[in-house]
Every structure is written in structure tokens, then in C-alpha cells.
Design a protein around this motif. Structure first.
Motif, PDB file in Angstrom:
ATOM      1  N   ILE A  23     -14.075  53.877  47.302  1.00  0.00           N
ATOM      2  CA  ILE A  23     -15.081  52.810  47.272  1.00  0.00           C
ATOM      3  C   ILE A  23     -14.407  51.480  46.979  1.00  0.00           C
ATOM      4  CG2 ILE A  23     -17.065  51.905  45.991  1.00  0.00           C
ATOM      5  CD1 ILE A  23     -17.907  54.902  45.604  1.00  0.00           C
ATOM      6  N   LEU A  24     -13.520  51.453  45.980  1.00  0.00           N
ATOM      7  CA  LEU A  24     -12.811  50.212  45.649  1.00  0.00           C
ATOM      8  C   LEU A  24     -11.978  49.725  46.835  1.00  0.00           C
ATOM      9  CD1 LEU A  24     -11.649  50.975  41.999  1.00  0.00           C
ATOM     10  CD2 LEU A  24     -13.455  49.400  42.710  1.00  0.00           C
ATOM     11  N   GLU A  25     -11.308  50.642  47.503  1.00  0.00           N
ATOM     12  CA  GLU A  25     -10.502  50.270  48.668  1.00  0.00           C
ATOM     13  C   GLU A  25     -11.395  49.711  49.782  1.00  0.00           C
ATOM     14  OE1 GLU A  25      -6.867  52.138  51.242  1.00  0.00           O
ATOM     15  OE2 GLU A  25      -8.400  53.521  50.528  1.00  0.00           O
ATOM     16  N   TRP A  26     -12.528  50.348  50.045  1.00  0.00           N
ATOM     17  CA  TRP A  26     -13.451  49.883  51.074  1.00  0.00           C
ATOM     18  C   TRP A  26     -13.983  48.493  50.733  1.00  0.00           C
ATOM     19  CZ3 TRP A  26     -18.609  48.474  51.288  1.00  0.00           C
ATOM     20  CH2 TRP A  26     -19.135  48.342  52.563  1.00  0.00           C
ATOM     21  N   LEU A  27     -14.338  48.283  49.466  1.00  0.00           N
ATOM     22  CA  LEU A  27     -14.821  46.963  49.048  1.00  0.00           C
ATOM     23  C   LEU A  27     -13.760  45.899  49.288  1.00  0.00           C
ATOM     24  CD1 LEU A  27     -16.717  47.931  45.793  1.00  0.00           C
ATOM     25  CD2 LEU A  27     -17.741  47.020  47.899  1.00  0.00           C
ATOM     26  N   GLY A  28     -12.505  46.202  48.964  1.00  0.00           N
ATOM     27  CA  GLY A  28     -11.418  45.255  49.217  1.00  0.00           C
ATOM     28  C   GLY A  28     -11.303  44.910  50.691  1.00  0.00           C
ATOM     29  N   GLU A  29     -11.498  45.899  51.553  1.00  0.00           N
ATOM     30  CA  GLU A  29     -11.448  45.654  52.998  1.00  0.00           C
ATOM     31  C   GLU A  29     -12.589  44.756  53.460  1.00  0.00           C
ATOM     32  OE1 GLU A  29     -11.492  49.628  54.499  1.00  0.00           O
ATOM     33  OE2 GLU A  29      -9.358  49.961  54.056  1.00  0.00           O
ATOM     34  N   GLN A  30     -13.681  44.715  52.690  1.00  0.00           N
ATOM     35  CA  GLN A  30     -14.824  43.859  53.017  1.00  0.00           C
ATOM     36  C   GLN A  30     -14.676  42.470  52.402  1.00  0.00           C
ATOM     37  OE1 GLN A  30     -16.717  45.579  55.221  1.00  0.00           O
ATOM     38  NE2 GLN A  30     -15.235  47.148  54.641  1.00  0.00           N
ATOM     39  N   GLY A  31     -13.565  42.234  51.708  1.00  0.00           N
ATOM     40  CA  GLY A  31     -13.345  40.941  51.065  1.00  0.00           C
ATOM     41  C   GLY A  31     -13.943  40.834  49.679  1.00  0.00           C
ATOM     42  N   SER A  55     -17.184  40.806  42.970  1.00  0.00           N
ATOM     43  CA  SER A  55     -17.573  39.453  43.376  1.00  0.00           C
ATOM     44  C   SER A  55     -16.877  39.113  44.684  1.00  0.00           C
ATOM     45  CB  SER A  55     -17.183  38.434  42.295  1.00  0.00           C
ATOM     46  OG  SER A  55     -15.775  38.392  42.154  1.00  0.00           O
ATOM     47  N   GLY A  56     -17.366  38.076  45.312  1.00  0.00           N
ATOM     48  CA  GLY A  56     -16.728  37.578  46.519  1.00  0.00           C
ATOM     49  C   GLY A  56     -17.173  38.295  47.780  1.00  0.00           C
ATOM     50  N   GLY A  57     -16.544  37.929  48.869  1.00  0.00           N
ATOM     51  CA  GLY A  57     -16.895  38.520  50.159  1.00  0.00           C
ATOM     52  C   GLY A  57     -18.357  38.288  50.475  1.00  0.00           C
ATOM     53  N   PRO A  58     -19.038  39.303  50.947  1.00  0.00           N
ATOM     54  CA  PRO A  58     -20.441  39.154  51.307  1.00  0.00           C
ATOM     55  C   PRO A  58     -21.405  39.114  50.111  1.00  0.00           C
ATOM     56  CG  PRO A  58     -19.723  41.384  51.769  1.00  0.00           C
ATOM     57  CD  PRO A  58     -18.508  40.605  51.344  1.00  0.00           C
ATOM     58  N   LEU A  59     -20.889  39.316  48.893  1.00  0.00           N
ATOM     59  CA  LEU A  59     -21.756  39.250  47.709  1.00  0.00           C
ATOM     60  C   LEU A  59     -22.047  37.790  47.383  1.00  0.00           C
ATOM     61  CD1 LEU A  59     -20.159  41.916  45.338  1.00  0.00           C
ATOM     62  CD2 LEU A  59     -22.298  42.107  46.623  1.00  0.00           C
ATOM     63  N   GLU A  60     -23.318  37.441  47.393  1.00  0.00           N
ATOM     64  CA  GLU A  60     -23.702  36.061  47.086  1.00  0.00           C
ATOM     65  C   GLU A  60     -23.390  35.718  45.627  1.00  0.00           C
ATOM     66  OE1 GLU A  60     -27.779  33.483  47.075  1.00  0.00           O
ATOM     67  OE2 GLU A  60     -27.455  34.890  48.725  1.00  0.00           O
ATOM     68  N   HIS A  61     -23.611  36.691  44.751  1.00  0.00           N
ATOM     69  CA  HIS A  61     -23.354  36.509  43.319  1.00  0.00           C
ATOM     70  C   HIS A  61     -22.513  37.685  42.829  1.00  0.00           C
ATOM     71  CE1 HIS A  61     -26.385  33.382  43.252  1.00  0.00           C
ATOM     72  NE2 HIS A  61     -27.220  34.219  43.863  1.00  0.00           N
ATOM     73  N   SER A  87     -23.674  48.123  52.669  1.00  0.00           N
ATOM     74  CA  SER A  87     -23.902  49.525  53.013  1.00  0.00           C
ATOM     75  C   SER A  87     -22.624  50.320  52.735  1.00  0.00           C
ATOM     76  CB  SER A  87     -24.289  49.655  54.487  1.00  0.00           C
ATOM     77  OG  SER A  87     -25.497  48.990  54.710  1.00  0.00           O
ATOM     78  N   VAL A  88     -22.408  50.647  51.487  1.00  0.00           N
ATOM     79  CA  VAL A  88     -21.221  51.393  51.089  1.00  0.00           C
ATOM     80  C   VAL A  88     -21.292  52.789  51.702  1.00  0.00           C
ATOM     81  CG1 VAL A  88     -19.856  52.226  49.146  1.00  0.00           C
ATOM     82  CG2 VAL A  88     -21.125  50.087  48.945  1.00  0.00           C
ATOM     83  N   PRO A  89     -20.296  53.184  52.494  1.00  0.00           N
ATOM     84  CA  PRO A  89     -20.375  54.436  53.252  1.00  0.00           C
ATOM     85  C   PRO A  89     -20.034  55.697  52.465  1.00  0.00           C
ATOM     86  CG  PRO A  89     -18.328  53.348  53.768  1.00  0.00           C
ATOM     87  CD  PRO A  89     -19.090  52.439  52.830  1.00  0.00           C
ATOM     88  N   PHE A  90     -20.224  55.708  51.171  1.00  0.00           N
ATOM     89  CA  PHE A  90     -19.891  56.880  50.370  1.00  0.00           C
ATOM     90  C   PHE A  90     -21.104  57.305  49.581  1.00  0.00           C
ATOM     91  CE2 PHE A  90     -15.967  54.512  50.915  1.00  0.00           C
ATOM     92  CZ  PHE A  90     -15.134  55.476  51.421  1.00  0.00           C
TER      93      PHE A  90
END
Length: 90
Positions: A23-31, A55-61, A87-90
Motif C-alpha cells: 500500500i505504501l509503495e502504491w501510494l508513492g507511485e501515485q505521488g 499527504s500530497g499527490g491527489p490528496l487535497e489535505h 481507490s487503493v487496490p488492496f
């Protein structure tokens, strides 16, 4: 080294502990900047010791979730991430 203080690995019934690093790796790939940590003082106080922050990427806050176990923490984190539109794929 302090030993395991009588704690043995627990079998995770729904697998979230097994996929936390994915999950952490996937989030990093999403910025998204994300981390999970455990606070030893809170463990000693029997307080919710696990914290997830992102924080960051597509997260507004930025967001965070806490739990007494990594399973509780990550379950709450996934719920909040999905509420934020990821949409976390896990």
C-alpha cells in the motif's frame, strides 16, 4: 536488545498487515507521501501506538489514522484514503 516482551507474531485474519508495504509503495507511485510508525511510549501506556500519515499527490489535505494495532490503523487509513477519492487496490 529488549526481546519480544512475550509478544508473538499474530496471524492477520484479513491480510492488511501483509499488504501494508505494498500500500505504501502504491501510494508513492501515485505521488502521495506516506508513512506508518509505532510510538514505544504509547505502547507502554497501552494507548493507540500506530500512526499512518499521508499527504500530497491527489490528496487535497493531509490525513492521518491511528490504532492500537497495525491492522486497526491501516483499516482506518484505507477507509479515509477511499473517502478522499483514492481507490487503493488492496
Amino acid at each position: 536488545m529488549t526481546g519480544n516482551q512475550g509478544r508473538w507474531p499474530k496471524i492477520d485474519q484479513d491480510g492488511i498487515e501483509d499488504v501494508t508495504l505494498l500500500i505504501l509503495e502504491w501510494l508513492g507511485e501515485q505521488g502521495v507521501n506516506a508513512m506508518i510508525r509505532v510510538d514505544a511510549e504509547r505502547v507502554a501506556d497501552n494507548a493507540p501506538a500506530w500512526t499512518f500519515a499521508a499527504s500530497g499527490g491527489p490528496l487535497e489535505h493531509g490525513m492521518r489514522a491511528e490504532g492500537r494495532t497495525v491492522q486497526q490503523c491501516m483499516s482506518a487509513a484505507l477507509s479515509r484514503l477511499r473517502e478522499a477519492g483514492l481507490s487503493v487496490p488492496f
